[in-house]
Design an enzyme around this catalytic site. Structure first.
Site, PDB file in Angstrom:
ATOM      1  N   ASN A 253      45.155  34.459  34.920  1.00 23.35           N
ATOM      2  CA  ASN A 253      45.687  35.828  34.898  1.00 23.35           C
ATOM      3  C   ASN A 253      44.524  36.801  34.849  1.00 23.35           C
ATOM      4  O   ASN A 253      43.612  36.642  34.020  1.00 23.35           O
ATOM      5  CB  ASN A 253      46.571  36.046  33.668  1.00 23.35           C
ATOM      6  CG  ASN A 253      47.922  35.364  33.787  1.00 23.35           C
ATOM      7  OD1 ASN A 253      48.333  34.960  34.874  1.00 23.35           O
ATOM      8  ND2 ASN A 253      48.627  35.232  32.665  1.00 23.35           N
TER       9      ASN A 253
ATOM     10  N   CYS B 125      53.889  35.262  39.824  1.00 26.10           N
ATOM     11  CA  CYS B 125      52.618  34.547  39.739  1.00 26.10           C
ATOM     12  C   CYS B 125      51.971  34.619  38.352  1.00 26.10           C
ATOM     13  O   CYS B 125      51.235  33.713  37.967  1.00 26.10           O
ATOM     14  CB  CYS B 125      51.644  35.050  40.809  1.00 26.10           C
ATOM     15  SG  CYS B 125      51.359  36.831  40.819  1.00 26.10           S
ATOM     16  N   ARG B 126      52.232  35.680  37.592  1.00 29.41           N
ATOM     17  CA  ARG B 126      51.583  35.822  36.291  1.00 29.41           C
ATOM     18  C   ARG B 126      52.113  34.790  35.305  1.00 29.41           C
ATOM     19  O   ARG B 126      53.317  34.671  35.086  1.00 29.41           O
ATOM     20  CB  ARG B 126      51.798  37.229  35.731  1.00 29.41           C
ATOM     21  CG  ARG B 126      51.140  37.439  34.363  1.00 29.41           C
ATOM     22  CD  ARG B 126      51.267  38.877  33.876  1.00 29.41           C
ATOM     23  NE  ARG B 126      50.860  39.006  32.484  1.00 29.41           N
ATOM     24  CZ  ARG B 126      49.596  39.079  32.078  1.00 29.41           C
ATOM     25  NH1 ARG B 126      48.624  39.072  32.976  1.00 29.41           N
ATOM     26  NH2 ARG B 126      49.297  39.174  30.802  1.00 29.41           N
TER      27      ARG B 126
ATOM     28  N   HIS C 161      48.514  41.271  38.344  1.00 29.37           N
ATOM     29  CA  HIS C 161      49.645  42.106  37.934  1.00 29.37           C
ATOM     30  C   HIS C 161      49.868  42.134  36.419  1.00 29.37           C
ATOM     31  O   HIS C 161      49.409  41.247  35.696  1.00 29.37           O
ATOM     32  CB  HIS C 161      50.936  41.595  38.603  1.00 29.37           C
ATOM     33  CG  HIS C 161      50.826  41.430  40.075  1.00 29.37           C
ATOM     34  ND1 HIS C 161      50.941  40.197  40.709  1.00 29.37           N
ATOM     35  CD2 HIS C 161      50.578  42.327  41.052  1.00 29.37           C
ATOM     36  CE1 HIS C 161      50.801  40.359  42.007  1.00 29.37           C
ATOM     37  NE2 HIS C 161      50.564  41.635  42.249  1.00 29.37           N
TER      38      HIS C 161
ATOM     39  N   ASP D 279      42.868  26.671  33.250  1.00 36.53           N
ATOM     40  CA  ASP D 279      42.799  28.095  32.971  1.00 36.53           C
ATOM     41  C   ASP D 279      41.318  28.458  32.884  1.00 36.53           C
ATOM     42  O   ASP D 279      40.469  27.576  32.651  1.00 36.53           O
ATOM     43  CB  ASP D 279      43.518  28.393  31.652  1.00 36.53           C
ATOM     44  CG  ASP D 279      43.368  29.837  31.225  1.00 36.53           C
ATOM     45  OD1 ASP D 279      43.588  30.726  32.072  1.00 36.53           O
ATOM     46  OD2 ASP D 279      43.000  30.081  30.062  1.00 36.53           O
ATOM     47  N   ARG D 280      40.988  29.728  33.065  1.00 35.28           N
ATOM     48  CA  ARG D 280      39.574  30.091  33.058  1.00 35.28           C
ATOM     49  C   ARG D 280      39.109  30.567  31.679  1.00 35.28           C
ATOM     50  O   ARG D 280      38.482  29.820  30.928  1.00 35.28           O
ATOM     51  CB  ARG D 280      39.284  31.178  34.101  1.00 35.28           C
ATOM     52  CG  ARG D 280      37.800  31.296  34.439  1.00 35.28           C
ATOM     53  CD  ARG D 280      37.496  32.535  35.248  1.00 35.28           C
ATOM     54  NE  ARG D 280      37.494  33.748  34.419  1.00 35.28           N
ATOM     55  CZ  ARG D 280      37.228  34.963  34.880  1.00 35.28           C
ATOM     56  NH1 ARG D 280      36.970  35.144  36.165  1.00 35.28           N
ATOM     57  NH2 ARG D 280      37.227  36.012  34.063  1.00 35.28           N
ATOM     58  N   ASP D 281      39.405  31.811  31.316  1.00 33.97           N
ATOM     59  CA  ASP D 281      38.908  32.393  30.068  1.00 33.97           C
ATOM     60  C   ASP D 281      39.450  31.645  28.851  1.00 33.97           C
ATOM     61  O   ASP D 281      40.660  31.514  28.680  1.00 33.97           O
ATOM     62  CB  ASP D 281      39.300  33.870  29.983  1.00 33.97           C
ATOM     63  CG  ASP D 281      38.745  34.674  31.151  1.00 33.97           C
ATOM     64  OD1 ASP D 281      37.586  34.449  31.515  1.00 33.97           O
ATOM     65  OD2 ASP D 281      39.492  35.503  31.708  1.00 33.97           O
TER      66      ASP D 281
ATOM     67  N   LYS E 225      46.326  28.972  25.904  1.00 30.66           N
ATOM     68  CA  LYS E 225      47.352  29.905  25.431  1.00 30.66           C
ATOM     69  C   LYS E 225      48.742  29.340  25.685  1.00 30.66           C
ATOM     70  O   LYS E 225      48.940  28.475  26.545  1.00 30.66           O
ATOM     71  CB  LYS E 225      47.200  31.257  26.127  1.00 30.66           C
ATOM     72  CG  LYS E 225      45.882  31.970  25.850  1.00 30.66           C
ATOM     73  CD  LYS E 225      45.836  33.301  26.573  1.00 30.66           C
ATOM     74  CE  LYS E 225      44.530  34.042  26.271  1.00 30.66           C
ATOM     75  NZ  LYS E 225      43.347  33.330  26.826  1.00 30.66           N
TER      76      LYS E 225
ATOM     77  N   TYR F 178      38.349  40.356  29.334  1.00 21.30           N
ATOM     78  CA  TYR F 178      38.155  40.936  30.669  1.00 21.30           C
ATOM     79  C   TYR F 178      36.735  40.695  31.208  1.00 21.30           C
ATOM     80  O   TYR F 178      35.998  41.612  31.543  1.00 21.30           O
ATOM     81  CB  TYR F 178      38.472  42.432  30.651  1.00 21.30           C
ATOM     82  CG  TYR F 178      39.869  42.720  30.144  1.00 21.30           C
ATOM     83  CD1 TYR F 178      40.975  42.395  30.924  1.00 21.30           C
ATOM     84  CD2 TYR F 178      40.077  43.287  28.894  1.00 21.30           C
ATOM     85  CE1 TYR F 178      42.267  42.633  30.460  1.00 21.30           C
ATOM     86  CE2 TYR F 178      41.363  43.531  28.429  1.00 21.30           C
ATOM     87  CZ  TYR F 178      42.458  43.196  29.202  1.00 21.30           C
ATOM     88  OH  TYR F 178      43.730  43.426  28.747  1.00 21.30           O
TER      89      TYR F 178
ATOM     90  N   CYS G  94      46.113  36.209  39.293  1.00 20.22           N
ATOM     91  CA  CYS G  94      47.200  37.190  39.329  1.00 20.22           C
ATOM     92  C   CYS G  94      46.690  38.504  38.756  1.00 20.22           C
ATOM     93  O   CYS G  94      46.298  38.557  37.586  1.00 20.22           O
ATOM     94  CB  CYS G  94      48.397  36.703  38.523  1.00 20.22           C
ATOM     95  SG  CYS G  94      49.675  37.980  38.319  1.00 20.22           S
TER      96      CYS G  94
END
Length: 396
Positions: free
Chosen positions: A283, A338-339, A323, A240-242, A366, A251, A321
């Site tokens: 996401n 995808c989310r 969305h 995962d990134r963030d 998360k 964001y 993703c």
């Protein structure tokens, strides 16, 4: 990698020796199980910080329409079509007004699992026009030209009838190569251009003991279908990134606000050293909410890719993703597959990158990351504050 290169792939051959197999297809587009051979080649190179990927297509060029302008791990693909047979040298000539830097040229029907960074390092400082990767030819009946090649004490390429090495179809060129291509068509790179450069002592090489295969004959195609995917499958990690790679300020889409978490750079280096494929899956509903554009996301990750590549750290792919089922706007407002916690991005990454679930795990911060991994039937770890210290525990 200190300097950006372009990649060009020769895809114009008719594949005559494969006969009915290529009657309605192009050789690089032949499938090995569910993977096209060309996609396997692109997957090998797309992690590097390339300017652009050029497909030099001729025979059945219409089959390549879905590749033109395609973005693969933030690198754009362009198809250059030859309207009449030009030969490998003529196909190369079409790049003359396209390429401004050193570039890699590879055959679209052969695969070499080599150390790319070692191969390209310091080349721009040399006086050579070309560098060629060599592979052993001892027990391999190949259709490649330029067999019986060897290196002198200065690593210059020479012809040697007793040598067990041959051309592996991987070339590193300076832009000056175009000075030696006077004709636009019916000129062979292997039979005319390269031999002349070797005689002028403008070519040096590098011997490889790496896995190599071509699909130019029926026998080799059968071998490739049996062995290639097995040899390209590697241990893999999805991040995962963030909150895992960078601090999550909410964001994040500007490079000035992107800050790597403690231990991440060291962790990524360890992954690359241990030959892991690294995939980022994130996401990004901020796009759907209208907080920033998709182009902002791409620009950020291009800068991340460039920064990491200078440290010889390479990310194999990035999936996102945009969305959200409630808060997104217009076309982005929907329930998608995808989310996260849905598994869509992970399943797509597994298919496109030939990932082995048995050798794949995910690190996230998360519950949605955990559920996405669970829904994809892969192992999961929650990221700790210093992910580098987690390294041994994760691999144990």
């Amino acid at each position: 990698m200190k300097k950006k290169l372009d990649l060009a792939i020769l895809c114009g051959g008719k594949g005559k020796r494969l006969k009915e197999i290529t009657k309605n297809n192009s050789k690089p587009l032949l499938k090995l199980n569910n993977n096209k051979f060309l996609d396997i080649l692109i997957n090998f190179y797309k992690k590097y910080d390339l300017n652009k990927i050029y497909l030099l297509v001729g025979h059945k060029s219409y089959l390549y329409k879905n590749y033109h302008n395609k973005l693969v791990n933030l690198t754009r693909i362009e198809c250059i079509i030859e309207n009449q047979p030009l030969g490998t040298g003529g196909a190369l000539y079409q790049l003359k007004n396209k390429i401004k830097n050193d570039f890699i040229l590879i055959n679209g029907d052969s695969y070499l699992d080599y150390d790319f960074i070692k191969f390209v390092s310091k080349f721009n400082q040399s006086k050579n026009i070309c560098k060629i990767a060599l592979i052993k030819n001892a027990n391999y009946k190949s259709n490649k030209k330029l067999t019986s090649l060897d290196l002198n004490k200065n690593k210059k390429l020479i012809f040697n009838e007793k040598s067990k090495y041959m051309n592996a179809g991987v070339y590193l060129f300076k832009k000056d190569i175009f000075k030696y291509i006077k004709k636009k068509k019916f000129i062979s790179l292997e039979n005319e251009i390269i031999p002349k450069l070797i005689k002028k002592k403008l070519v040096f090489g590098e011997k490889n003991e790496s896995f190599f295969i071509d699909i130019g004959t029926k026998k080799n195609l059968i071998l490739a279908r049996k062995n290639l995917l097995k040899n390209t499958m590697k241990k893999s990690i999805i991040l995962d990134r963030d909150g895992v790679i960078n601090y999550d300020y909410g964001y994040v889409y500007k490079y000035s606000n992107f800050k790597f978490k403690k231990g991440v750079i060291e962790f990524l280096k360890k992954l690359n050293t241990n030959k892991f494929k690294i995939i980022i899956i994130t996401n990004q509903s901020g796009i759907g909410r209208g907080y920033y554009l998709k182009s902002d996301f791409f620009n950020l990750h291009k800068k991340i890719k460039s920064y990491l590549s200078k440290k010889n750290i390479f990310i194999d792919d990035v999936y996102f993703c945009p969305h959200h089922p409630r808060h997104a706007k217009d076309k982005y407002k929907k329930k998608c597959f995808c989310r996260k916690p849905k598994p869509g991005m992970i399943l797509k990454a597994i298919k496109e990158n030939n990932l082995d679930r048995r050798e794949l795990f995910m690190v996230g911060d998360k519950r949605s990351d955990f559920l996405a991994a669970k829904n994809s039937s892969i192992k999961f770890f929650y990221a700790e504050e210093n992910i580098s210290k987690q390294f041994k525990n994760i691999f144990n």
